[in-house]
Scaffold this motif. Structure first.
Motif, mmCIF file in Angstrom:
data_model
loop_
_atom_site.group_PDB
_atom_site.id
_atom_site.type_symbol
_atom_site.label_atom_id
_atom_site.label_comp_id
_atom_site.label_asym_id
_atom_site.label_seq_id
_atom_site.Cartn_x
_atom_site.Cartn_y
_atom_site.Cartn_z
ATOM 1 N N ASP A 1 0.851 -1.198 0.000
ATOM 2 C CA ASP A 1 0.000 0.000 0.000
ATOM 3 C C ASP A 1 0.886 1.247 0.000
ATOM 4 O O ASP A 1 1.652 1.473 0.925
ATOM 5 C CB ASP A 1 -0.893 -0.001 1.237
ATOM 6 N N PRO A 2 0.811 2.098 -1.051
ATOM 7 C CA PRO A 2 1.680 3.273 -1.112
ATOM 8 C C PRO A 2 1.391 4.302 -0.022
ATOM 9 O O PRO A 2 2.218 5.162 0.263
ATOM 10 C CB PRO A 2 1.408 3.856 -2.501
ATOM 11 N N HIS A 3 0.237 4.224 0.621
ATOM 12 C CA HIS A 3 -0.107 5.169 1.672
ATOM 13 C C HIS A 3 0.270 4.655 3.063
ATOM 14 O O HIS A 3 0.113 5.377 4.050
ATOM 15 C CB HIS A 3 -1.603 5.489 1.629
ATOM 16 N N ALA A 4 0.748 3.431 3.145
ATOM 17 C CA ALA A 4 1.151 2.870 4.436
ATOM 18 C C ALA A 4 2.429 3.551 4.904
ATOM 19 O O ALA A 4 3.311 3.855 4.098
ATOM 20 C CB ALA A 4 1.376 1.366 4.307
ATOM 21 N N PRO B 1 8.489 7.573 1.514
ATOM 22 C CA PRO B 1 9.877 7.802 1.090
ATOM 23 C C PRO B 1 10.732 8.240 2.276
ATOM 24 O O PRO B 1 10.230 8.805 3.249
ATOM 25 C CB PRO B 1 9.766 8.917 0.053
ATOM 26 N N ASP B 2 12.008 7.945 2.189
ATOM 27 C CA ASP B 2 12.925 8.384 3.239
ATOM 28 C C ASP B 2 12.894 9.899 3.325
ATOM 29 O O ASP B 2 12.868 10.578 2.291
ATOM 30 C CB ASP B 2 14.341 7.895 2.941
ATOM 31 N N PRO B 3 12.904 10.469 4.538
ATOM 32 C CA PRO B 3 12.739 11.916 4.683
ATOM 33 C C PRO B 3 13.875 12.743 4.080
ATOM 34 O O PRO B 3 13.705 13.921 3.826
ATOM 35 C CB PRO B 3 12.656 12.122 6.201
ATOM 36 N N GLY C 1 21.381 10.169 5.616
ATOM 37 C CA GLY C 1 20.425 9.442 6.459
ATOM 38 C C GLY C 1 20.254 10.028 7.841
ATOM 39 O O GLY C 1 19.318 9.669 8.554
ATOM 40 N N ASP C 2 21.133 10.934 8.258
ATOM 41 C CA ASP C 2 21.029 11.570 9.573
ATOM 42 C C ASP C 2 20.184 12.841 9.523
ATOM 43 O O ASP C 2 20.073 13.565 10.504
ATOM 44 C CB ASP C 2 22.421 11.903 10.115
#
Length: 71
Positions: A12-15, A20-22, A66-67
């Motif tokens: 589910d794309p809304h899960a 996406p990674d912030p 990633g931080d």
């Protein structure tokens, strides 16, 4: 059988787990760990998170890592 709530599936794309990674598409200059010190931009993540006295020189338009933390 998966243990998802009714109407939800793993793809589910809304899960929230598929969000996406912030830091994707963001820049260092948008991160709370990016700061200007004596006319040089630096990343303060290691100093703030781990107490490491070393800082890394960055460019505010570098791709965020990633931080990344939103300001």
């Amino acid at each position: 059988m998966d243990n998802y709530p009714d109407g939800i599936h793993g793809g589910d794309p809304h899960a929230p787990w598929n969000a996406p990674d912030p830091w994707k598409g963001r820049e260092c200059g948008e991160c709370r760990y990016c700061a200007m010190v004596k006319d040089v931009f630096v990343c303060l993540f290691e100093a703030c998170a781990n107490g490491d006295p070393e800082i890394e020189i960055v460019h505010p338009r570098d791709s965020a890592c990633g931080d990344f933390k939103e300001v």
